[in-house]
Design a protein around this motif. Structure first.
Motif: not given
Length: 549
Positions: A276-282, A307-309, A315-320, A336-340
């Motif tokens: 959980a700590q590693e997931l929060e950091l990621a 809003l990650p599940a 998911d990735y989004y960007d504007y610049f 896929g989902k999660g860390i991978a």
């Protein structure tokens, strides 16, 4: 107790009694000989003449002092030696309730498995005096029960001997299969003729028991799970293990099993806490990859959110700002989902940001380059849908490439020409924002087309090495609104299993067209979450709203 066992026990006691008399009598004779020898040495030769010079009765006093000293020394020696003799030849009475109580109180305070094994072994050794004791525990990585602790009566302390270290039983061995299939937990006398030989003990298993001269096996089980094996050698007194001894051992084994189960639970909780700590950091790292706020220029207003599940997602989004005149907009949904998935998402982000974005470079070249980079850096199963657009403020044109992504929805400003507003248009058409809502809206507002889907491009990136992409350039005018999203928006499920769908997405967008880009995002996301009700989010939800000033 059977008649045969009674006869064996009587013969044992007679034989042990004779041995005990011979050994104990011999030890006492040795003590008497030692006293006489010391006195003879002290009261002879020059030593007695030296003592006589001290006084008439000095020899008597010296003899008394010598006898008392020797007797005191022998008393200490006798206490230890005779206790050892008694323990070797006769069963020592023990209080099982006290042993179990002490073990139960002490084992709860321990934090390491080896400490529990050592404590339990000490209690067993104190009560039953086995020649040796070995504890094997389950090891899922090797799919076998391997030695974790051993104790020999002739050793100075607990140590895993070379012979004990060689003992192991595979999960597939017939003995383990037999023990796991039993509904009841009971001891197995390995020296009894009643032990099934064929299917239960194979030659390999008998060889394993022979290495440590095991005489008794006690399963270490808890909740029908075989967590280990407790193996005891014969007793130092040669007396067989009685029913009360086996009952004691079963309870001790159960206490060990409960301790191991608690330790496994503690390890799982600690692992979950670390995860959980590693997931929060990621998740925090991933949030820094997204724009920290909206973007506003002289011609555009952009706002997006994700809003990650699972706290972290793909998911990735960007504007610049690409330069003073051009703004880049990107969105991606990786497999896929999660860390991978998050790792793959970061690859997409890095691939985009490292691309040269000069005004002369076509967008198809940027997307083609990203496709090759992703294909070479990942496996065949990794891919991403991708949309990349470039808005030129001077020309008021949007150039884009859609690589297999959900087509963004461009709502033209012509919808405001109907004085009734979008809500009235839906009401007049009798629609609820379903698949034909756009057609109804066209008929009501007499504008063609108020909604346009941006589909030009090619396949997803990361699957094929060389792919030809197409780009399209469209003119935007004041009041136009672009909705860019991932499938987590339209595929959100309600408790009945129905999807939110593109129709409801359009309806939510029409409801909030008069608002800012940020408020439109909040409104649409609110509608999606309201649709899901209490159901957990099953996919990442990402949305960008672009409004032309």
């Amino acid at each position: 107790m059977t008649a045969a066992l009674k006869r064996v026990t009587i013969r044992f006691w007679i034989r042990q009694s004779v041995r005990y008399l011979l050994v104990s009598s011999g030890f006492r004779l040795l003590q008497a000989a030692l006293i006489l020898g010391v006195l003879a040495f002290l009261l002879s030769g020059d030593r007695i003449r030296t003592i006589d010079q001290l006084g008439n009765r000095a020899d008597i006093v010296a003899a008394i002092l010598a006898t008392v000293s020797i007797r005191f020394f022998l008393t200490l020696l006798n206490r230890r030696v005779m206790n050892s003799i008694d323990r070797h030849f006769f069963r020592e009475a023990y209080d099982a309730q006290q042993i179990l109580s002490e073990l139960g109180q002490s084992i709860r305070m321990l934090t390491k498995s080896n400490q529990a094994f050592e404590l339990a072994a000490a209690k067993i050794d104190e009560a039953l005096h086995p020649v040796n004791l070995t504890i094997l525990v389950a090891d899922d990585s090797s799919r076998a029960y391997i030695p974790a602790f051993s104790l020999k009566s002739d050793s100075d302390g607990p140590s895993l001997g070379a012979r004990a270290a060689e003992v192991r039983f595979s999960y597939d061995d017939s003995l383990i299969t037999f023990l796991r299939s039993r509904s009841e937990v009971s001891t197995i006398d390995l020296l009894s003729d009643q032990v099934p030989r064929g299917p239960l003990l194979t030659p390999y298993e008998q060889e394993n028991f022979g290495k440590i001269k095991a005489a008794l096996l006690i399963p270490i089980s808890s909740k029908s799970t075989l967590q280990g094996l407790l193996l005891l050698g014969s007793r130092r007194s040669d007396l067989p293990y009685g029913p009360e001894d086996k009952s004691l051992l079963l309870i001790v084994a159960n206490q060990i099993a409960v301790f191991l189960e608690n330790m496994q639970m503690v390890d799982r909780l600690a692992e979950e806490r670390r995860a959980a700590q590693e997931l929060e950091l990621a998740s925090e790292v991933q949030r820094h990859l997204f724009p920290r706020a909206g973007l506003e220029s002289r011609k555009l207003e952009i706002f997006g959110t994700c809003l990650p599940a699972r706290g972290i997602g793909g998911d990735y989004y960007d504007y610049f700002e690409m330069d003073a005149n051009r703004i880049g907009i990107a969105i991606a949904d990786v497999a896929g989902k999660g860390i991978a998935a998050a790792l793959l998402m970061s690859t997409v982000q890095a691939s985009l940001r490292c691309q040269p974005t000069s005004a002369k470079k076509p967008l198809v070249d940027v997307v083609s380059s990203m496709n090759r980079m992703l294909r070479r850096a990942t496996s065949n199963r990794d891919y991403a849908t991708f949309f990349f657009g470039e808005f030129d403020a001077d020309k008021s044109r949007l150039t884009y490439v859609n690589a297999g992504h959900n087509p963004p929805i461009l709502i033209r400003s012509a919808i405001h020409q109907n004085g009734n507003g979008p809500e009235m248009a839906f009401a007049m058409a009798g629609m609820d924002g379903g698949p034909y809502a756009a057609r109804a809206f066209v008929e009501t507002s007499q504008v063609s087309p108020p909604v346009q889907l941006l589909t030009t491009g090619g396949p997803v990136i990361g699957t094929f090495l060389d792919v030809a992409y197409e780009q399209e350039s469209i003119a935007l005018k004041s009041g136009d609104t672009l909705i860019i999203y991932t499938d987590g928006v339209t595929e959100a499920l309600n408790p009945e299993g129905a999807e939110f769908g593109e129709g409801k997405l359009r309806r939510a967008a029409f409801e909030s067209l008069a608002q800012s880009a940020e408020h439109m995002v909040d409104h649409i996301i609110g509608r999606v979450l309201q649709w899901q009700l209490s159901l957990p989010q099953h996919d990442d939800i990402t949305l960008i709203v672009l409004k032309v000033k």
